[in-house]
Design a protein around this motif. Structure first.
Motif, short mmCIF file in Angstrom:
data_model
loop_
_atom_site.label_atom_id
_atom_site.label_comp_id
_atom_site.label_asym_id
_atom_site.label_seq_id
_atom_site.Cartn_x
_atom_site.Cartn_y
_atom_site.Cartn_z
N LEU A 74 -6.27 -11.79 2.80
CA LEU A 74 -6.17 -10.43 2.26
C LEU A 74 -6.97 -9.43 3.07
N GLY A 75 -6.59 -8.17 2.92
CA GLY A 75 -7.35 -7.06 3.47
C GLY A 75 -7.77 -6.16 2.32
N ALA B 67 -9.45 -0.90 -2.97
CA ALA B 67 -8.07 -1.39 -2.93
C ALA B 67 -8.04 -2.69 -2.15
N LEU C 197 -3.11 -8.56 -0.85
CA LEU C 197 -3.16 -9.99 -0.47
C LEU C 197 -1.77 -10.54 -0.26
N SER D 76 2.94 -19.65 9.37
CA SER D 76 2.39 -18.74 8.36
C SER D 76 2.88 -17.30 8.52
N HIS D 77 3.83 -17.05 9.41
CA HIS D 77 4.40 -15.70 9.56
C HIS D 77 5.91 -15.73 9.36
N TYR D 78 6.39 -14.80 8.55
CA TYR D 78 7.81 -14.71 8.28
C TYR D 78 8.13 -13.21 8.13
N THR E 270 -8.80 2.68 4.31
CA THR E 270 -10.04 2.26 3.64
C THR E 270 -11.20 2.33 4.64
N ARG F 212 8.39 -7.05 7.83
CA ARG F 212 7.78 -6.73 9.13
C ARG F 212 8.39 -7.55 10.23
N GLY G 189 -10.87 -2.78 0.97
CA GLY G 189 -11.92 -1.85 1.33
C GLY G 189 -12.10 -0.74 0.32
N PHE H 234 7.84 -11.18 3.43
CA PHE H 234 6.88 -11.92 2.62
C PHE H 234 6.49 -11.06 1.43
N GLN I 32 0.43 3.02 -3.29
CA GLN I 32 -0.90 3.38 -3.81
C GLN I 32 -0.94 4.81 -4.34
N SER J 291 0.83 -1.21 0.00
CA SER J 291 0.00 0.00 0.00
C SER J 291 0.86 1.26 0.00
N ARG K 175 0.53 -16.78 1.48
CA ARG K 175 -0.67 -17.44 2.05
C ARG K 175 -1.46 -18.14 0.95
C1 FA5 Z 1 -2.16 -4.82 4.88
O1 FA5 Z 1 -0.94 -4.97 4.71
C2 FA5 Z 1 -2.91 -3.78 4.11
N1 FA5 Z 1 -1.97 -2.92 3.42
C3 FA5 Z 1 -3.83 -4.49 3.13
C4 FA5 Z 1 -4.77 -3.55 2.44
C5 FA5 Z 1 -4.47 -3.05 1.18
C6 FA5 Z 1 -5.97 -3.18 3.05
C7 FA5 Z 1 -5.34 -2.17 0.56
C8 FA5 Z 1 -6.85 -2.33 2.44
C9 FA5 Z 1 -6.53 -1.81 1.18
P1 FA5 Z 1 -2.38 -6.87 6.50
O2 FA5 Z 1 -1.37 -6.46 7.47
O3 FA5 Z 1 -3.58 -7.54 7.03
O4 FA5 Z 1 -2.93 -5.61 5.66
O5 FA5 Z 1 -1.68 -7.81 5.43
C10 FA5 Z 1 -2.34 -8.23 4.25
C11 FA5 Z 1 -2.07 -9.70 3.98
O6 FA5 Z 1 -0.66 -9.97 3.97
C12 FA5 Z 1 -2.61 -10.61 5.06
O7 FA5 Z 1 -3.98 -10.88 4.86
C13 FA5 Z 1 -1.77 -11.86 4.87
O8 FA5 Z 1 -2.22 -12.62 3.76
C14 FA5 Z 1 -0.43 -11.28 4.50
N2 FA5 Z 1 0.47 -11.21 5.67
C15 FA5 Z 1 0.45 -10.30 6.69
N3 FA5 Z 1 1.45 -10.53 7.57
C16 FA5 Z 1 2.13 -11.61 7.10
C17 FA5 Z 1 3.30 -12.34 7.53
N4 FA5 Z 1 4.00 -11.99 8.63
N5 FA5 Z 1 3.71 -13.41 6.79
C18 FA5 Z 1 3.04 -13.76 5.67
N6 FA5 Z 1 1.96 -13.12 5.20
C19 FA5 Z 1 1.51 -12.05 5.89
#
Ligand code: FA5
Ligand code: MG
Length: 424
Positions: free
Chosen positions: A260-261, A282, A285, A156-158, A242, A149, A263, A161, A130, A127, A289
């Motif tokens: 995914l997130g 937007a 994903l 499922s967390h690294y 969003t 991050r 909105g 990513f 954007q 984002s 995952r």
């Molecule tokens: C976001 O990063 C927002 N920027 C997404 C967004 C974009 C929302 C545009 C609205 C509009 P979030 O932190 O939830 O949101 O991360 C989005 C996706 O990244 C998660 O659903 C997941 O699939 C993936 N993700 C998040 N953290 C990790 C991680 N540590 N390891 C692997 N995948 C991850």
């Protein structure tokens, strides 16, 4: 800090005493610098651009779907695709520049992000781009990239990513052209209120159409990738950029996994990017995952594997070919606990600091770290924590001896770098 990971890779000394070097540029250190050599060794790997890597495969499949399903007015693909933007961004791009993340928002915490210095960081989400892409005049685009991050550690967390961002904007005409007497409808209304369903300046009918288009676009995408059988659900959530906002979860290994997130974009963001006469959606994903679900990849660390037994399974001639991933056999885990007293006051200490330290020393040998005990001594008021570390190599059996070396190094580093007092 020396890297003891047994995968034979030695981090290059890119984190110097005065500066940090990334992709050929040097950034002066300051009090916010917290990026490690181990993390920097991942910058530039671009797994999503390596032909036949599973992240490349899934990116190509998403591209192919959008190219064929959404055609522009002149027969051109509606969505343009961007996958080469540098992960080094300004703190402004990642948070402020119209992503509207307030200065005190928890996602800004140093503990959650990798800063090169006060002004520059590794992007924490796609984002971050954007605003600049909207400003450049694009109405519909996909953007793939590596993101960074500090986060918990599990299958499922690294900390590195890959995300794919999607944005689509609508003019009054585009949104309402297929609606009967659509020319009487309007995207905006004045004097409105913000409600759980919409932003103050949006008309309810416009928002509902945008939201419907968004959810339909994403449902179609996952149906295309996984077939109609995959169980999917929408969950309301919050993002600063969003409103309304949603997360999609899918059923994976008996559990719901967020993929995914998304909105309706905050209008203020569009206004300041020069698209004040449009409404947009937007999404962002997680490519890992989705690939884990699609190819049945059980552990996120596998994406970094250079093991031929992993990589060769994805060398298919057609990106749509079914791949039945054969897991490399699971080698046995080794468990070790570590307990320590937190530094007095303990203000500066966060759990992520410890996770980071474990990763830096243990590398990919570490499968999972969990906080198993946290107590405060009733008399002295001192606080003690105990973490359980699960060690497992993806490609061979670890020996007690090599795990002990790593574990002891973690114990020493925790004392010297976090100021904790070991109860070893
Ligand atoms: C976001 O990063 C927002 N920027 C997404 C967004 C974009 C929302 C545009 C609205 C509009 P979030 O932190 O939830 O949101 O991360 C989005 C996706 O990244 C998660 O659903 C997941 O699939 C993936 N993700 C998040 N953290 C990790 C991680 N540590 N390891 C692997 N995948 C991850
Ligand atoms: Mg999320």
């Amino acid at each position: 800090r020396r890297c003891l990971c047994a995968d034979g890779h030695a981090p290059r000394p890119v984190v110097g005493p005065d500066s940090v070097e990334v992709l050929g540029r040097s950034y002066p250190r300051d009090d916010l610098t917290n990026v490690t050599a181990r993390i920097l060794s991942r910058v530039g790997r671009n797994l999503h651009n390596q032909p036949h890597h599973p992240l490349w495969l899934i990116k190509e499949r998403i591209k192919a779907h959008f190219y064929s399903a959404y055609i522009g007015r002149w027969g051109n693909p509606l969505f343009s695709v961007h996958d080469n933007l540098s992960p080094v961004v300004t703190v402004q791009q990642n948070f402020d520049r119209c992503l509207l993340i307030p200065p005190d928002h928890p996602s800004r915490k140093q503990g959650d992000n990798y800063y090169l210095n006060r002004t520059t960081m590794l992007r924490a989400h796609t984002s971050a781009h954007q605003s600049e892409l909207v400003r450049s005049g694009l109405d519909a685009f996909l953007l793939a990239g590596d993101v960074y991050r500090r986060d918990e550690i599990d299958a499922s967390h690294y900390p590195v990513f890959h995300q794919m961002e999607g944005v689509r904007l609508f003019s009054n005409h585009e949104l309402f052209s297929s609606v009967r007497r659509g020319e009487e409808l309007s995207l905006f209304e004045s004097g409105g209120r913000r409600t759980p369903e919409k932003q103050e300046t949006h008309s309810l009918e416009a928002v509902k159409l945008v939201e419907f288009n968004l959810k339909q676009t994403l449902s179609r995408l996952v149906a295309q990738l996984f077939g109609e059988d995959l169980e999917v659900r929408w969950v309301d959530c919050y993002f600063p950029f969003t409103h309304p906002s949603f997360e999609m979860e899918v059923r994976f290994q008996g559990d719901w996994m967020e993929v995914l997130g998304c909105g309706v974009m905050e209008q203020e963001l569009l206004n300041s990017a020069g698209a004040e006469n449009k409404l947009g959606w937007a999404f962002g994903l997680g490519l890992e995952r989705l690939a884990m679900v699609l190819y049945d990849i059980p552990d996120i660390r596998l994406f970094w594997s250079q093991d031929e037994r992993f990589l060769k399974q994805f060398r298919v001639s057609d990106i749509h070919q079914n791949i039945c991933f054969q897991p490399l056999s699971k080698y046995p885990p080794l468990l070790n606990d570590i307990s320590f007293w937190l530094p007095d006051g303990a203000d500066g200490f966060t759990e992520n600091d410890f996770y980071e330290l474990v990763r830096s020393v243990g590398g990919d040998l570490v499968e999972k770290v969990t906080l198993v005990d946290d107590f405060t001594h009733p008399k002295t008021g001192r606080r003690s924590q105990c973490y359980r570390i699960v060690y497992r190599h993806m490609e061979r059996t670890l020996t007690q001896q090599e795990v002990r070396l790593v574990h002891e190094q973690i114990e020493r580093s925790a004392e010297s770098e976090l100021g904790v007092q070991g109860r070893y």
